[in-house]
Design a protein around this motif. Structure first.
Motif, PDB file in Angstrom:
ATOM      1  N   ILE A 184       5.743 -16.476  -6.593  1.00  0.00           N
ATOM      2  CA  ILE A 184       6.484 -16.164  -7.813  1.00  0.00           C
ATOM      3  C   ILE A 184       5.855 -14.985  -8.546  1.00  0.00           C
ATOM      4  CG2 ILE A 184       7.095 -17.022 -10.113  1.00  0.00           C
ATOM      5  CD1 ILE A 184       8.877 -18.122  -7.974  1.00  0.00           C
ATOM      6  N   TYR A 185       4.508 -14.935  -8.592  1.00  0.00           N
ATOM      7  CA  TYR A 185       3.851 -13.850  -9.324  1.00  0.00           C
ATOM      8  C   TYR A 185       4.151 -12.487  -8.682  1.00  0.00           C
ATOM      9  CZ  TYR A 185       0.055 -13.653  -5.836  1.00  0.00           C
ATOM     10  OH  TYR A 185      -0.668 -13.499  -4.694  1.00  0.00           O
ATOM     11  N   GLN A 186       4.348 -12.472  -7.343  1.00  0.00           N
ATOM     12  CA  GLN A 186       4.697 -11.217  -6.678  1.00  0.00           C
ATOM     13  C   GLN A 186       6.093 -10.752  -7.089  1.00  0.00           C
ATOM     14  OE1 GLN A 186       4.142 -12.668  -2.662  1.00  0.00           O
ATOM     15  NE2 GLN A 186       2.215 -11.528  -2.437  1.00  0.00           N
ATOM     16  N   LEU A 187       7.010 -11.699  -7.217  1.00  0.00           N
ATOM     17  CA  LEU A 187       8.362 -11.342  -7.664  1.00  0.00           C
ATOM     18  C   LEU A 187       8.342 -10.846  -9.107  1.00  0.00           C
ATOM     19  CD1 LEU A 187      10.573 -14.182  -6.144  1.00  0.00           C
ATOM     20  CD2 LEU A 187      10.108 -11.908  -5.238  1.00  0.00           C
ATOM     21  N   LYS A 188       7.506 -11.454  -9.951  1.00  0.00           N
ATOM     22  CA  LYS A 188       7.377 -10.982 -11.332  1.00  0.00           C
ATOM     23  C   LYS A 188       6.861  -9.547 -11.357  1.00  0.00           C
ATOM     24  CE  LYS A 188       6.615 -15.451 -13.613  1.00  0.00           C
ATOM     25  NZ  LYS A 188       5.641 -16.291 -14.364  1.00  0.00           N
ATOM     26  N   THR A 189       5.919  -9.252 -10.484  1.00  0.00           N
ATOM     27  CA  THR A 189       5.382  -7.886 -10.405  1.00  0.00           C
ATOM     28  C   THR A 189       6.446  -6.920  -9.928  1.00  0.00           C
ATOM     29  OG1 THR A 189       3.152  -8.707 -10.003  1.00  0.00           O
ATOM     30  CG2 THR A 189       3.628  -6.445  -9.309  1.00  0.00           C
ATOM     31  N   PHE A 190       7.209  -7.306  -8.923  1.00  0.00           N
ATOM     32  CA  PHE A 190       8.300  -6.473  -8.401  1.00  0.00           C
ATOM     33  C   PHE A 190       9.288  -6.130  -9.516  1.00  0.00           C
ATOM     34  CE2 PHE A 190      12.511  -6.876  -5.926  1.00  0.00           C
ATOM     35  CZ  PHE A 190      12.640  -5.492  -5.821  1.00  0.00           C
ATOM     36  N   VAL A 191       9.700  -7.134 -10.281  1.00  0.00           N
ATOM     37  CA  VAL A 191      10.650  -6.909 -11.372  1.00  0.00           C
ATOM     38  C   VAL A 191      10.023  -6.028 -12.458  1.00  0.00           C
ATOM     39  CG1 VAL A 191      11.943  -8.033 -13.232  1.00  0.00           C
ATOM     40  CG2 VAL A 191      11.937  -9.033 -10.932  1.00  0.00           C
ATOM     41  N   ALA A 216      -3.928  -4.003  -8.171  1.00  0.00           N
ATOM     42  CA  ALA A 216      -3.389  -5.325  -7.826  1.00  0.00           C
ATOM     43  C   ALA A 216      -1.875  -5.277  -7.709  1.00  0.00           C
ATOM     44  CB  ALA A 216      -3.807  -6.345  -8.882  1.00  0.00           C
ATOM     45  N   VAL A 217      -1.216  -4.503  -8.576  1.00  0.00           N
ATOM     46  CA  VAL A 217       0.238  -4.345  -8.487  1.00  0.00           C
ATOM     47  C   VAL A 217       0.614  -3.701  -7.158  1.00  0.00           C
ATOM     48  CG1 VAL A 217       2.212  -3.088  -9.442  1.00  0.00           C
ATOM     49  CG2 VAL A 217       0.637  -4.267 -10.973  1.00  0.00           C
ATOM     50  N   SER A 218      -0.094  -2.638  -6.781  1.00  0.00           N
ATOM     51  CA  SER A 218       0.186  -1.969  -5.500  1.00  0.00           C
ATOM     52  C   SER A 218       0.019  -2.924  -4.327  1.00  0.00           C
ATOM     53  CB  SER A 218      -0.738  -0.763  -5.321  1.00  0.00           C
ATOM     54  OG  SER A 218      -0.464   0.235  -6.270  1.00  0.00           O
ATOM     55  N   ALA A 219      -1.027  -3.738  -4.384  1.00  0.00           N
ATOM     56  CA  ALA A 219      -1.281  -4.692  -3.290  1.00  0.00           C
ATOM     57  C   ALA A 219      -0.170  -5.731  -3.205  1.00  0.00           C
ATOM     58  CB  ALA A 219      -2.636  -5.364  -3.503  1.00  0.00           C
ATOM     59  N   GLN A 220       0.316  -6.204  -4.347  1.00  0.00           N
ATOM     60  CA  GLN A 220       1.389  -7.193  -4.339  1.00  0.00           C
ATOM     61  C   GLN A 220       2.691  -6.604  -3.806  1.00  0.00           C
ATOM     62  OE1 GLN A 220       1.672  -9.171  -8.189  1.00  0.00           O
ATOM     63  NE2 GLN A 220      -0.557  -9.155  -8.362  1.00  0.00           N
ATOM     64  N   LEU A 221       2.986  -5.354  -4.179  1.00  0.00           N
ATOM     65  CA  LEU A 221       4.190  -4.710  -3.646  1.00  0.00           C
ATOM     66  C   LEU A 221       4.083  -4.521  -2.136  1.00  0.00           C
ATOM     67  CD1 LEU A 221       4.991  -1.962  -6.319  1.00  0.00           C
ATOM     68  CD2 LEU A 221       6.046  -4.201  -6.035  1.00  0.00           C
ATOM     69  N   LYS A 222       2.899  -4.116  -1.677  1.00  0.00           N
ATOM     70  CA  LYS A 222       2.697  -3.914  -0.233  1.00  0.00           C
ATOM     71  C   LYS A 222       2.899  -5.237   0.509  1.00  0.00           C
ATOM     72  CE  LYS A 222       1.105  -1.634   3.428  1.00  0.00           C
ATOM     73  NZ  LYS A 222       0.905  -2.679   4.416  1.00  0.00           N
ATOM     74  N   ALA A 223       2.397  -6.330  -0.059  1.00  0.00           N
ATOM     75  CA  ALA A 223       2.561  -7.638   0.581  1.00  0.00           C
ATOM     76  C   ALA A 223       4.034  -8.022   0.660  1.00  0.00           C
ATOM     77  CB  ALA A 223       1.771  -8.698  -0.197  1.00  0.00           C
ATOM     78  N   LEU A 224       4.800  -7.745  -0.401  1.00  0.00           N
ATOM     79  CA  LEU A 224       6.233  -8.047  -0.385  1.00  0.00           C
ATOM     80  C   LEU A 224       6.956  -7.191   0.644  1.00  0.00           C
ATOM     81  CD1 LEU A 224       7.314  -8.525  -4.120  1.00  0.00           C
ATOM     82  CD2 LEU A 224       7.239 -10.255  -2.317  1.00  0.00           C
ATOM     83  N   GLU A 225       6.641  -5.903   0.668  1.00  0.00           N
ATOM     84  CA  GLU A 225       7.300  -5.009   1.634  1.00  0.00           C
ATOM     85  C   GLU A 225       6.996  -5.433   3.071  1.00  0.00           C
ATOM     86  OE1 GLU A 225       7.716  -0.816  -0.834  1.00  0.00           O
ATOM     87  OE2 GLU A 225       5.863  -1.197   0.275  1.00  0.00           O
ATOM     88  N   ASP A 226       5.761  -5.856   3.313  1.00  0.00           N
ATOM     89  CA  ASP A 226       5.411  -6.318   4.662  1.00  0.00           C
ATOM     90  C   ASP A 226       6.174  -7.588   5.011  1.00  0.00           C
ATOM     91  OD1 ASP A 226       3.689  -4.211   4.929  1.00  0.00           O
ATOM     92  OD2 ASP A 226       1.865  -5.362   4.507  1.00  0.00           O
ATOM     93  N   GLU A 227       6.293  -8.498   4.042  1.00  0.00           N
ATOM     94  CA  GLU A 227       6.976  -9.765   4.318  1.00  0.00           C
ATOM     95  C   GLU A 227       8.475  -9.562   4.512  1.00  0.00           C
ATOM     96  OE1 GLU A 227       7.404 -14.292   2.522  1.00  0.00           O
ATOM     97  OE2 GLU A 227       5.807 -12.952   1.857  1.00  0.00           O
ATOM     98  N   PHE A 228       9.081  -8.707   3.662  1.00  0.00           N
ATOM     99  CA  PHE A 228      10.522  -8.470   3.752  1.00  0.00           C
ATOM    100  C   PHE A 228      10.882  -7.527   4.892  1.00  0.00           C
ATOM    101  CE2 PHE A 228      10.790  -9.177  -1.116  1.00  0.00           C
ATOM    102  CZ  PHE A 228      10.809 -10.547  -0.925  1.00  0.00           C
ATOM    103  N   LYS A 232      11.294  -1.203   2.660  1.00  0.00           N
ATOM    104  CA  LYS A 232      10.602  -0.445   1.624  1.00  0.00           C
ATOM    105  C   LYS A 232      11.307  -0.682   0.299  1.00  0.00           C
ATOM    106  CE  LYS A 232       8.667   4.153   0.806  1.00  0.00           C
ATOM    107  NZ  LYS A 232       8.590   5.554   1.296  1.00  0.00           N
ATOM    108  N   LEU A 233      10.553  -1.078  -0.727  1.00  0.00           N
ATOM    109  CA  LEU A 233      11.148  -1.416  -2.018  1.00  0.00           C
ATOM    110  C   LEU A 233      11.211  -0.236  -2.977  1.00  0.00           C
ATOM    111  CD1 LEU A 233       9.370  -4.850  -2.589  1.00  0.00           C
ATOM    112  CD2 LEU A 233      11.701  -4.469  -1.760  1.00  0.00           C
ATOM    113  N   PHE A 234      10.218   0.671  -2.908  1.00  0.00           N
ATOM    114  CA  PHE A 234      10.137   1.776  -3.867  1.00  0.00           C
ATOM    115  C   PHE A 234       9.835   3.092  -3.171  1.00  0.00           C
ATOM    116  CE2 PHE A 234       9.036  -1.923  -6.452  1.00  0.00           C
ATOM    117  CZ  PHE A 234       9.786  -1.714  -7.596  1.00  0.00           C
ATOM    118  N   GLU A 235      10.329   4.159  -3.758  1.00  0.00           N
ATOM    119  CA  GLU A 235       9.897   5.503  -3.419  1.00  0.00           C
ATOM    120  C   GLU A 235       8.881   5.914  -4.473  1.00  0.00           C
ATOM    121  OE1 GLU A 235      10.535   7.139  -0.828  1.00  0.00           O
ATOM    122  OE2 GLU A 235      12.335   6.198   0.012  1.00  0.00           O
ATOM    123  N   ARG A 236       7.702   6.314  -4.037  1.00  0.00           N
ATOM    124  CA  ARG A 236       6.643   6.697  -4.963  1.00  0.00           C
ATOM    125  C   ARG A 236       6.591   8.213  -5.101  1.00  0.00           C
ATOM    126  NH1 ARG A 236       5.771   2.258  -2.111  1.00  0.00           N
ATOM    127  NH2 ARG A 236       4.510   0.535  -2.929  1.00  0.00           N
TER     128      ARG A 236
END
Length: 293
Positions: free
Chosen positions: A3-10, A31-43, A46-50
């Motif tokens: 859930i905390y990863q989804l909160k970070t994504f939002v 920590a935010v970057s790491a959580q986004l990377k974990a979500l992108e790997d799981e899904f 790619k969620l964001f363009e940086r």
């Protein structure tokens, strides 16, 4: 997926910036970057363009953002339901404000909640009055503190907190060049800082111009009370504001209240019957009521 990863994504999608998102979820940018990377790997997408300008959602990110918000809402609903079974008020309450926290006594509201309802988290955002009212109607917000001159808003619960007076303020720079206008016509002829049509201050400004017999020409626009005060203080134009804020500007030598016009309004707290059925929202209502006894 947590859930905390989804909160970070939002949070990143909302802020468009890693640092601001980290502040929003009370962690660090790495920590935010790491959580986004974990979500992108799981899904597997790619969620964001940086870029140097910040974080922009990809097409896949746009689609998953709606799902993330629904999942978080469902999780919050489950927590609130469990708390209701236990007889507790618990969960996040989304509240909009049109003014500064001091004027709305929000510090006292937070203290009351911490003492009596520690499971309630109050999430604040600043919106102009009519946008806040519309968001409460749509269920996008649970409640709001708004400026409103009427005693009722159809379909919503409204509690008047304190009367507020709206006055026109002429910045010091214009006073040095032109002096204080002698009448409404002279006041209306000055450059003005306007607000959006869905801001409560705009209706008062339009009323002043109508009484002056002059059409309001929209030029410089500010979308919050704070922005209006800043632009008036900078000498960009006259503006509408609460008398208490205008008096502070006078004390600071930043402008003068024009004495020939004022309009009454109220600080009000609003919510919907559906939102008030949630114990956490009812707890916020009670905290506001106790603060403004």
């Amino acid at each position: 997926m947590e859930i905390y990863q989804l909160k970070t994504f939002v949070a990143v999608a909302t802020e468009g910036n890693l640092t601001r998102a980290a502040e929003r979820v009370f962690t660090s940018p790495p920590a935010v970057s790491a959580q986004l990377k974990a979500l992108e790997d799981e899904f597997g997408v790619k969620l964001f363009e940086r870029s140097a300008r910040g974080m922009a959602l990809t097409a896949a990110g746009e689609r998953l953002l709606a799902e993330a918000r629904r999942t978080l809402a469902a999780a919050q609903g489950m927590q609130a339901a469990a708390a209701q079974i236990r007889g507790e008020a618990r969960g996040q309450v989304r509240m909009a404000t049109v003014s500064d926290a001091v004027a709305l006594r929000l510090g006292e509201v937070f203290v009351h909640l911490a003492e009596h309802h520690p499971g309630v988290q109050l999430q604040l955002q600043q919106l102009v009055s009519l946008r806040a009212i519309a968001a409460v109607r749509r269920g996008e917000l649970d409640c709001a503190c708004v400026l409103h001159e009427h005693a009722e808003i159809e379909g919503l619960e409204l509690r008047r907190l304190q009367v507020a007076e709206i006055v026109p303020v002429v910045p010091q720079r214009l006073l040095l060049n032109h002096g204080l206008p002698p009448d409404l016509g002279g006041l209306a002829a000055l450059p003005w800082v306007t607000t959006p049509p869905d801001c409560g201050l705009r209706a008062h400004q339009e009323r002043l111009f109508a009484q002056a017999g002059t059409p309001l020409e929209v030029g410089l626009t500010a979308d919050t009370e704070v922005s209006v005060r800043s632009m008036v203080a900078a000498g960009m134009g006259a503006g509408m504001m609460r008398r208490d804020q205008a008096a502070l500007m006078e004390e600071a030598g930043q402008g003068r209240i024009w004495p020939g016009w004022s309009a009454p309004t109220w600080f009000c707290w609003i919510s919907s019957p559906a939102a008030l059925a949630v114990p956490a929202v009812a707890a916020v209502r009670d905290a506001v009521a106790q603060t403004w006894v």
